[in-house]
Design a protein around this motif. Structure first.
Motif, PDB file in Angstrom:
ATOM      1  N   VAL A 187      32.815  30.446  69.810  1.00  0.00           N
ATOM      2  CA  VAL A 187      33.144  30.352  68.389  1.00  0.00           C
ATOM      3  C   VAL A 187      32.368  31.461  67.681  1.00  0.00           C
ATOM      4  N   THR A 188      33.089  32.425  67.121  1.00  0.00           N
ATOM      5  CA  THR A 188      32.463  33.598  66.508  1.00  0.00           C
ATOM      6  C   THR A 188      32.830  33.670  65.036  1.00  0.00           C
ATOM      7  N   GLY A 189      31.820  33.712  64.172  1.00  0.00           N
ATOM      8  CA  GLY A 189      32.085  33.787  62.742  1.00  0.00           C
ATOM      9  C   GLY A 189      32.858  35.039  62.365  1.00  0.00           C
ATOM     10  N   GLN A 190      33.780  34.895  61.422  1.00  0.00           N
ATOM     11  CA  GLN A 190      34.567  36.022  60.919  1.00  0.00           C
ATOM     12  C   GLN A 190      34.267  36.206  59.430  1.00  0.00           C
ATOM     13  N   PRO A 191      33.567  37.276  59.060  1.00  0.00           N
ATOM     14  CA  PRO A 191      33.230  37.479  57.649  1.00  0.00           C
ATOM     15  C   PRO A 191      34.465  37.800  56.818  1.00  0.00           C
ATOM     16  N   VAL A 192      34.502  37.244  55.603  1.00  0.00           N
ATOM     17  CA  VAL A 192      35.573  37.522  54.648  1.00  0.00           C
ATOM     18  C   VAL A 192      34.946  37.799  53.290  1.00  0.00           C
ATOM     19  N   LEU A 193      35.704  38.401  52.396  1.00  0.00           N
ATOM     20  CA  LEU A 193      35.175  38.722  51.066  1.00  0.00           C
ATOM     21  C   LEU A 193      34.856  37.459  50.266  1.00  0.00           C
ATOM     22  N   ASP A 194      35.599  36.395  50.497  1.00  0.00           N
ATOM     23  CA  ASP A 194      35.362  35.136  49.801  1.00  0.00           C
ATOM     24  C   ASP A 194      34.097  34.486  50.348  1.00  0.00           C
ATOM     25  N   ALA A 195      33.020  34.523  49.573  1.00  0.00           N
ATOM     26  CA  ALA A 195      31.732  34.008  50.040  1.00  0.00           C
ATOM     27  C   ALA A 195      31.629  32.490  49.943  1.00  0.00           C
ATOM     28  N   THR A 196      32.646  31.822  49.400  1.00  0.00           N
ATOM     29  CA  THR A 196      32.573  30.372  49.238  1.00  0.00           C
ATOM     30  C   THR A 196      33.087  29.612  50.459  1.00  0.00           C
ATOM     31  N   MET A 326      40.403  38.179  34.386  1.00  0.00           N
ATOM     32  CA  MET A 326      39.387  39.227  34.476  1.00  0.00           C
ATOM     33  C   MET A 326      39.644  40.305  33.421  1.00  0.00           C
ATOM     34  N   GLN A 327      40.905  40.647  33.230  1.00  0.00           N
ATOM     35  CA  GLN A 327      41.282  41.673  32.251  1.00  0.00           C
ATOM     36  C   GLN A 327      40.956  41.215  30.829  1.00  0.00           C
ATOM     37  N   LEU A 328      41.295  39.959  30.503  1.00  0.00           N
ATOM     38  CA  LEU A 328      41.111  39.463  29.146  1.00  0.00           C
ATOM     39  C   LEU A 328      39.640  39.180  28.812  1.00  0.00           C
ATOM     40  N   HIS A 329      38.788  39.134  29.817  1.00  0.00           N
ATOM     41  CA  HIS A 329      37.355  39.012  29.555  1.00  0.00           C
ATOM     42  C   HIS A 329      36.728  40.364  29.210  1.00  0.00           C
ATOM     43  N   GLY A 330      37.549  41.406  29.239  1.00  0.00           N
ATOM     44  CA  GLY A 330      37.022  42.730  28.910  1.00  0.00           C
ATOM     45  C   GLY A 330      36.065  43.227  29.977  1.00  0.00           C
ATOM     46  N   GLY A 331      35.151  44.095  29.574  1.00  0.00           N
ATOM     47  CA  GLY A 331      34.192  44.651  30.519  1.00  0.00           C
ATOM     48  C   GLY A 331      33.364  43.595  31.217  1.00  0.00           C
ATOM     49  N   MET A 332      33.089  42.498  30.519  1.00  0.00           N
ATOM     50  CA  MET A 332      32.286  41.433  31.106  1.00  0.00           C
ATOM     51  C   MET A 332      32.974  40.808  32.318  1.00  0.00           C
ATOM     52  N   GLY A 333      34.299  40.805  32.313  1.00  0.00           N
ATOM     53  CA  GLY A 333      35.041  40.197  33.410  1.00  0.00           C
ATOM     54  C   GLY A 333      34.842  40.905  34.729  1.00  0.00           C
ATOM     55  N   TYR A 334      34.417  42.158  34.678  1.00  0.00           N
ATOM     56  CA  TYR A 334      34.242  42.937  35.904  1.00  0.00           C
ATOM     57  C   TYR A 334      32.798  42.913  36.389  1.00  0.00           C
ATOM     58  N   THR A 335      31.954  42.163  35.721  1.00  0.00           N
ATOM     59  CA  THR A 335      30.557  42.093  36.132  1.00  0.00           C
ATOM     60  C   THR A 335      30.350  40.979  37.140  1.00  0.00           C
ATOM     61  N   TRP A 336      29.289  41.113  37.917  1.00  0.00           N
ATOM     62  CA  TRP A 336      28.950  40.085  38.897  1.00  0.00           C
ATOM     63  C   TRP A 336      28.584  38.779  38.211  1.00  0.00           C
ATOM     64  N   GLU A 337      27.936  38.879  37.053  1.00  0.00           N
ATOM     65  CA  GLU A 337      27.438  37.696  36.349  1.00  0.00           C
ATOM     66  C   GLU A 337      28.558  36.807  35.819  1.00  0.00           C
ATOM     67  N   SER A 338      29.715  37.362  35.538  1.00  0.00           N
ATOM     68  CA  SER A 338      30.806  36.560  34.964  1.00  0.00           C
ATOM     69  C   SER A 338      31.310  35.506  35.941  1.00  0.00           C
ATOM     70  N   GLY A 339      31.229  35.787  37.219  1.00  0.00           N
ATOM     71  CA  GLY A 339      31.690  34.837  38.231  1.00  0.00           C
ATOM     72  C   GLY A 339      33.185  34.845  38.468  1.00  0.00           C
ATOM     73  N   ILE A 340      33.934  35.622  37.703  1.00  0.00           N
ATOM     74  CA  ILE A 340      35.389  35.644  37.879  1.00  0.00           C
ATOM     75  C   ILE A 340      35.759  36.208  39.240  1.00  0.00           C
ATOM     76  N   HIS A 341      34.945  37.135  39.728  1.00  0.00           N
ATOM     77  CA  HIS A 341      35.232  37.741  41.024  1.00  0.00           C
ATOM     78  C   HIS A 341      35.240  36.688  42.141  1.00  0.00           C
ATOM     79  N   VAL A 342      34.459  35.623  41.976  1.00  0.00           N
ATOM     80  CA  VAL A 342      34.413  34.556  42.987  1.00  0.00           C
ATOM     81  C   VAL A 342      35.788  33.901  43.101  1.00  0.00           C
ATOM     82  N   HIS A 343      36.380  33.575  41.961  1.00  0.00           N
ATOM     83  CA  HIS A 343      37.702  32.952  41.957  1.00  0.00           C
ATOM     84  C   HIS A 343      38.781  33.927  42.420  1.00  0.00           C
TER      85      HIS A 343
END
Length: 369
Positions: A187-196, A326-343
């Motif tokens: 059983v070998t872990g497979q990394p993906v961009l989704d960290a959740t 992400m677009q409607l949050h403006g520049g903040m939507g593209y930041t790590w802190e916004s958390g939108i990237h997680v979803h």
């Protein structure tokens, strides 16, 4: 036609799940013990086996709320794949013990039904899905041997035991129960961009199954496997629906509170139209998911059609909705802190799991040939 109203039990379950997941950092991990204490792992396990004895409709409620919170759990592997597979098997002492341990959280299980990113799993009815069955049992001079592999198996790296879908020497689908430490099994872990979420590649090379570890389906095997795959597809759509609804709610709150040129951003016509488009996509998604969940819970003959309709539309719509958020949050939507990237990462991965939208559309189109 409007979706059927939610029952009182499901509404209460949704409220409890929403409140529970909102209290902590669900994306950092919800332990199995907590899921078991809430009763979520055993929703579909019979009451005599320490479960709640309800249906997939209640499991779907939890799946939506886990998606809304972008929660990191082993719920999909345990409650959707393992419990669903076990309940489809013939009743034996071993099967009942596994269901009981799943419900009370004392053992972590998952099922490797297919390579989760293999589109051949939605190639028509089950007669055409044998090519997607990942493992084979073949006779040898030393006895039966299991070989094959399945990629992107949810929660496999953390599982105590695995349920592997295989074809026996006669070509009938069966389930093989193995521990990760079995000789020849890796059983070998497979990394993906989704960290959740976590996935793994499960590979078997001439594994000798112990006596009693080959479990058979209670009813027609190919139909049972088809229902398990449809169930996994709908479960993924439930997750996408929840996370997309969370992003619409966050976007509406943001555009109401943020001001530009002395007025709320949400008062601008272009922003209103964008939010309205998101709402329309989600309203259609909610109806498709509700219908698919109902038919899966009832084991209806048209459940596969509803599953493909929900999976193809909802998982694609969720990517669009989160991207627009992400677009409607403006520049903040593209930041790590916004958390939108997680979803967004979670929605993008959901689109590929258990059949892409294109694969499910091809399956639906095949009905008219």
């Amino acid at each position: 036609m409007a979706a059927a109203p939610e029952t009182e039990v499901r509404a209460e379950l949704r409220a409890v799940a929403h409140e529970s997941l909102a209290k902590g950092q669900a994306s950092e991990g919800v332990p199995r013990r907590r899921l078991a204490e809430a009763g979520w792992l055993g929703l579909e396990v019979p009451e005599e086996l320490d479960g709640a004895g309800v249906t997939f409709a209640e499991t779907a409620v939890v799946l939506e709320e886990l998606g809304r919170a972008a929660a990191r759990t082993g719920y999909f592997g345990a409650a959707v794949l393992a419990a669903g597979t076990l309940t489809a098997l013939e009743t034996t002492a071993e099967r009942d013990a596994l269901l009981r341990r799943t419900a009370n959280g004392t053992e972590a299980l998952t099922a490797a039904l297919v390579d989760a990113t293999d589109d051949s799993l939605v190639a028509g009815t089950l007669g055409g899905r044998d090519g997607a069955v990942p493992f084979r049992i073949e006779d040898s001079p030393a006895g039966p041997r299991l070989s094959g592999h399945a990629g992107f198996v949810p929660d496999a790296a953390e599982a105590d035991r695995l349920l592997l879908l295989a074809l026996d020497p006669a070509g009938a689908p069966v389930v093989v129960l193995l521990a990760p430490g079995a000789e020849g099994l890796t059983v070998t872990g497979q990394p993906v961009l989704d960290a959740t979420r976590r996935f793994a590649l499960v590979r078997a090379e001439a594994v000798a199954p112990d006596e009693g570890c080959v479990l058979r389906f209670a009813s027609e095997p190919r139909r049972a496997v088809g229902r398990l795959l449809d169930r996994a597809a709908v479960a993924t759509a439930c997750d996408s629906l929840g996370l997309a609804e969370a992003m619409l709610e966050a976007t509406v709150a943001h555009t109401r509170g943020r001001e530009q040129f002395g007025r709320p951003v949400g008062s601008f016509q272009a922003v209103k139209h964008a939010c309205a488009d998101m709402l329309v996509r989600l309203s259609v998604s909610r109806h498709l998911v509700s219908e698919a969940v109902r038919l899966i819970a009832e084991d209806h003959v048209e459940a596969g059609v509803a599953a493909s309709m929900a999976k193809s539309y909802v998982c694609a719509a969720a990517v669009d909705v989160v991207g627009k958020a992400m677009q409607l949050h403006g520049g903040m939507g593209y930041t790590w802190e916004s958390g939108i990237h997680v979803h967004l990462k979670r929605a993008t991965l959901n689109r590929s799991l258990f059949g892409s939208p294109a694969a499910h559309r091809r399956r639906l189109a095949g009905r008219y040939r």
